[in-house]
Scaffold this motif. Structure first.
Motif, PDB file in Angstrom:
ATOM      1  N   VAL A  63      -0.958   8.885   5.189  1.00  0.00           N
ATOM      2  CA  VAL A  63      -0.294   8.421   3.970  1.00  0.00           C
ATOM      3  C   VAL A  63       0.717   7.336   4.343  1.00  0.00           C
ATOM      4  N   ASN A 113       4.132   6.070   3.541  1.00  0.00           N
ATOM      5  CA  ASN A 113       5.298   6.592   2.837  1.00  0.00           C
ATOM      6  C   ASN A 113       6.587   6.179   3.546  1.00  0.00           C
ATOM      7  N   CYS A 125       0.812  -1.218   0.000  1.00  0.00           N
ATOM      8  CA  CYS A 125       0.000   0.000   0.000  1.00  0.00           C
ATOM      9  C   CYS A 125       0.850   1.275   0.000  1.00  0.00           C
ATOM     10  N   ASP A 131      -0.062   2.739   8.430  1.00  0.00           N
ATOM     11  CA  ASP A 131       0.190   4.165   8.649  1.00  0.00           C
ATOM     12  C   ASP A 131       0.684   4.338  10.079  1.00  0.00           C
ATOM     13  N   ASN A 141       2.555   4.636  -0.780  1.00  0.00           N
ATOM     14  CA  ASN A 141       2.074   5.863  -1.417  1.00  0.00           C
ATOM     15  C   ASN A 141       0.556   6.007  -1.407  1.00  0.00           C
ATOM     16  N   ALA A 142      -0.154   5.119  -0.744  1.00  0.00           N
ATOM     17  CA  ALA A 142      -1.608   5.263  -0.631  1.00  0.00           C
ATOM     18  C   ALA A 142      -1.923   6.336   0.412  1.00  0.00           C
ATOM     19  N   VAL A 143      -2.963   7.093   0.137  1.00  0.00           N
ATOM     20  CA  VAL A 143      -3.453   8.088   1.093  1.00  0.00           C
ATOM     21  C   VAL A 143      -4.782   7.600   1.649  1.00  0.00           C
ATOM     22  N   SER A 178      -7.744   8.321   1.522  1.00  0.00           N
ATOM     23  CA  SER A 178      -8.928   8.220   0.668  1.00  0.00           C
ATOM     24  C   SER A 178      -8.818   7.117  -0.389  1.00  0.00           C
ATOM     25  N   ASP A 179      -7.666   6.456  -0.510  1.00  0.00           N
ATOM     26  CA  ASP A 179      -7.455   5.394  -1.502  1.00  0.00           C
ATOM     27  C   ASP A 179      -7.986   4.059  -1.007  1.00  0.00           C
ATOM     28  N   ASP A 180      -8.429   3.232  -1.944  1.00  0.00           N
ATOM     29  CA  ASP A 180      -8.876   1.879  -1.597  1.00  0.00           C
ATOM     30  C   ASP A 180      -7.740   1.031  -1.043  1.00  0.00           C
ATOM     31  N   LEU A 181      -6.509   1.269  -1.493  1.00  0.00           N
ATOM     32  CA  LEU A 181      -5.361   0.486  -1.039  1.00  0.00           C
ATOM     33  C   LEU A 181      -4.857   0.881   0.346  1.00  0.00           C
ATOM     34  N   PHE A 182      -5.343   1.992   0.880  1.00  0.00           N
ATOM     35  CA  PHE A 182      -4.864   2.478   2.171  1.00  0.00           C
ATOM     36  C   PHE A 182      -5.166   1.461   3.270  1.00  0.00           C
TER      37      PHE A 182
END
Length: 88
Positions: free
Chosen positions: A62, A64, A41, A56, A43-45, A47-51
């Protein structure tokens, strides 16, 4: 437990029936499974489905390099290491 032990799928094998199932669990050690979960996941934020909120680690919304650095700082540590740190 150390930051970076991410809940992931673990293969549980029944040696008697030679069957297996995947369960979601933490394995109490910071290892390549945790790195893999972050990579899936990266670089997912929020609001992303991959988050994946479990990845985190600094809770900034995010996935990162800051999260990767937390895992790398604690890589190889287990719950036994955490207990020994508390007694210092």
């Amino acid at each position: 437990m150390w930051a970076g032990d991410i809940e992931c799928y673990i293969k549980r094998v029944d040696p008697l029936s030679n069957s297996y199932e995947y369960i979601r669990a933490q394995d109490n050690i910071i290892d390549i499974r945790d790195v893999y979960e972050i990579a899936k996941c990266f670089n997912a934020v929020i609001s992303d489905d991959l988050f994946n909120s479990a990845c985190d680690l600094n809770e900034d919304g995010v996935i990162n390099m800051l999260d990767v650095l937390i895992v790398s700082k604690n890589f190889g540590k287990s719950s036994a290491d955490y207990s020994s740190e508390l007694t210092r």
